[in-house]
Design an enzyme around this catalytic site. Sequence first.
Site, PDB file in Angstrom:
ATOM      1  N   GLU A 158      -3.585   4.741  -1.776  1.00 28.09           N
ATOM      2  CA  GLU A 158      -2.820   5.369  -2.852  1.00 28.09           C
ATOM      3  C   GLU A 158      -3.788   5.839  -3.945  1.00 28.09           C
ATOM      4  OE1 GLU A 158       1.514   4.427  -4.499  1.00 28.09           O
ATOM      5  OE2 GLU A 158      -0.038   3.232  -5.438  1.00 28.09           O
ATOM      6  N   LYS A 217      -0.751   8.289   0.508  1.00 28.05           N
ATOM      7  CA  LYS A 217       0.062   9.047  -0.457  1.00 28.05           C
ATOM      8  C   LYS A 217      -0.882  10.003  -1.160  1.00 28.05           C
ATOM      9  CE  LYS A 217       3.312   5.343  -1.612  1.00 28.05           C
ATOM     10  NZ  LYS A 217       3.701   4.437  -2.697  1.00 28.05           N
ATOM     11  N   PHE A 230       7.924   4.498  -3.004  1.00 28.23           N
ATOM     12  CA  PHE A 230       7.449   3.143  -2.759  1.00 28.23           C
ATOM     13  C   PHE A 230       8.033   2.662  -1.432  1.00 28.23           C
ATOM     14  CE2 PHE A 230       6.977  -1.389  -3.096  1.00 28.23           C
ATOM     15  CZ  PHE A 230       5.687  -1.488  -3.612  1.00 28.23           C
ATOM     16  N   ARG A 263       8.059  -7.806   4.063  1.00 29.29           N
ATOM     17  CA  ARG A 263       6.907  -7.618   4.965  1.00 29.29           C
ATOM     18  C   ARG A 263       7.319  -7.717   6.429  1.00 29.29           C
ATOM     19  NH1 ARG A 263       2.151  -7.767   1.849  1.00 29.29           N
ATOM     20  NH2 ARG A 263       2.174  -9.237   0.112  1.00 29.29           N
TER      21      ARG A 263
HETATM   22  P1  IMP Z   1      -4.586   1.659  -4.162  1.00 25.88           P
HETATM   23  O1  IMP Z   1      -5.630   0.684  -4.574  1.00 25.88           O
HETATM   24  O2  IMP Z   1      -3.837   2.249  -5.313  1.00 25.88           O
HETATM   25  O3  IMP Z   1      -5.060   2.722  -3.190  1.00 25.88           O
HETATM   26  O4  IMP Z   1      -3.421   0.844  -3.496  1.00 25.88           O
HETATM   27  C1  IMP Z   1      -3.523   0.378  -2.261  1.00 25.88           C
HETATM   28  C2  IMP Z   1      -2.739  -0.898  -2.134  1.00 25.88           C
HETATM   29  O5  IMP Z   1      -1.555  -0.913  -2.916  1.00 25.88           O
HETATM   30  C3  IMP Z   1      -2.282  -0.983  -0.700  1.00 25.88           C
HETATM   31  O6  IMP Z   1      -3.195  -1.748   0.037  1.00 25.88           O
HETATM   32  C4  IMP Z   1      -0.919  -1.608  -0.791  1.00 25.88           C
HETATM   33  O7  IMP Z   1      -1.024  -2.994  -0.601  1.00 25.88           O
HETATM   34  C5  IMP Z   1      -0.429  -1.350  -2.183  1.00 25.88           C
HETATM   35  N1  IMP Z   1       0.594  -0.281  -2.194  1.00 25.88           N
HETATM   36  C6  IMP Z   1       0.444   1.000  -2.590  1.00 25.88           C
HETATM   37  N2  IMP Z   1       1.578   1.699  -2.452  1.00 25.88           N
HETATM   38  C7  IMP Z   1       2.483   0.845  -1.941  1.00 25.88           C
HETATM   39  C8  IMP Z   1       3.864   0.996  -1.535  1.00 25.88           C
HETATM   40  O8  IMP Z   1       4.498   2.062  -1.597  1.00 25.88           O
HETATM   41  N3  IMP Z   1       4.448  -0.136  -1.050  1.00 25.88           N
HETATM   42  C9  IMP Z   1       3.805  -1.330  -0.929  1.00 25.88           C
HETATM   43  N4  IMP Z   1       2.515  -1.506  -1.266  1.00 25.88           N
HETATM   44  C10 IMP Z   1       1.870  -0.427  -1.786  1.00 25.88           C
END
Ligand code: IMP
Length: 175
Positions: free
Chosen positions: A103, A131, A152, A165
């Site tokens: 993300e 995303k 989400f 989960r």
């Molecule tokens: P980032 O560090 O923002 O890239 O986020 C990555 C982490 O956030 C992932 O490994 C997920 O565990 C969590 N995450 C991001 N978006 C979602 C979502 O839509 N649902 C559940 N977990 C999410």
Amino acid sequence: MDKPEIETIYSAEDIKQRIAELAVEIAQEKFEDLVVVPILKGSFIFAADLIRGLYEAGVSPEIDFLSLASYRGTESTGNVEILRDISAIVENRDVLLIDDILESGHTLAFAKDLIAARGANRVCTCVLLEKPTRRVVDVEADFLAYRCPDVFVVGYGMDLDHRFRELPFVGRIVQ
Ligand code: IMP
Ligand code: MG
């Protein structure tokens, strides 16, 4: 506890097929002395299926787990913490990191830097979902199952405050 309605985005059957394709793609890379590192907790179901797909595709890696946290509720924080480190030695080896969602990029960039700093030969990444609109850090996945809508998502290992989960599919909560 109340049971919200969850709309399926990727069904168990879809995911199964996509993972088989992804495993073949990864096998074609001809990694050497490979260590596969699922990033916990969110990737545990994806990783379990992908690793068995890799077996079918002829890849037999060492497997170790890295537990990171950066999420509070539905907002990512730039602060990534190691909750549990790997014990595998990655120096001069190829490493494949597996995560559930890319993300902001904070989590994956942190994990890549951590493993690269330990002298790994190649550090590649495989994520179930991306995303695209939410990126803050410049990092891309080498292998990707799906580019997903900007909502989400829960299920298939992913949670909302520790729930959902266990769902065998990826979905979103219908309000
Ligand atoms: P980032 O560090 O923002 O890239 O986020 C990555 C982490 O956030 C992932 O490994 C997920 O565990 C969590 N995450 C991001 N978006 C979602 C979502 O839509 N649902 C559940 N977990 C999410
Ligand atoms: Mg996660």
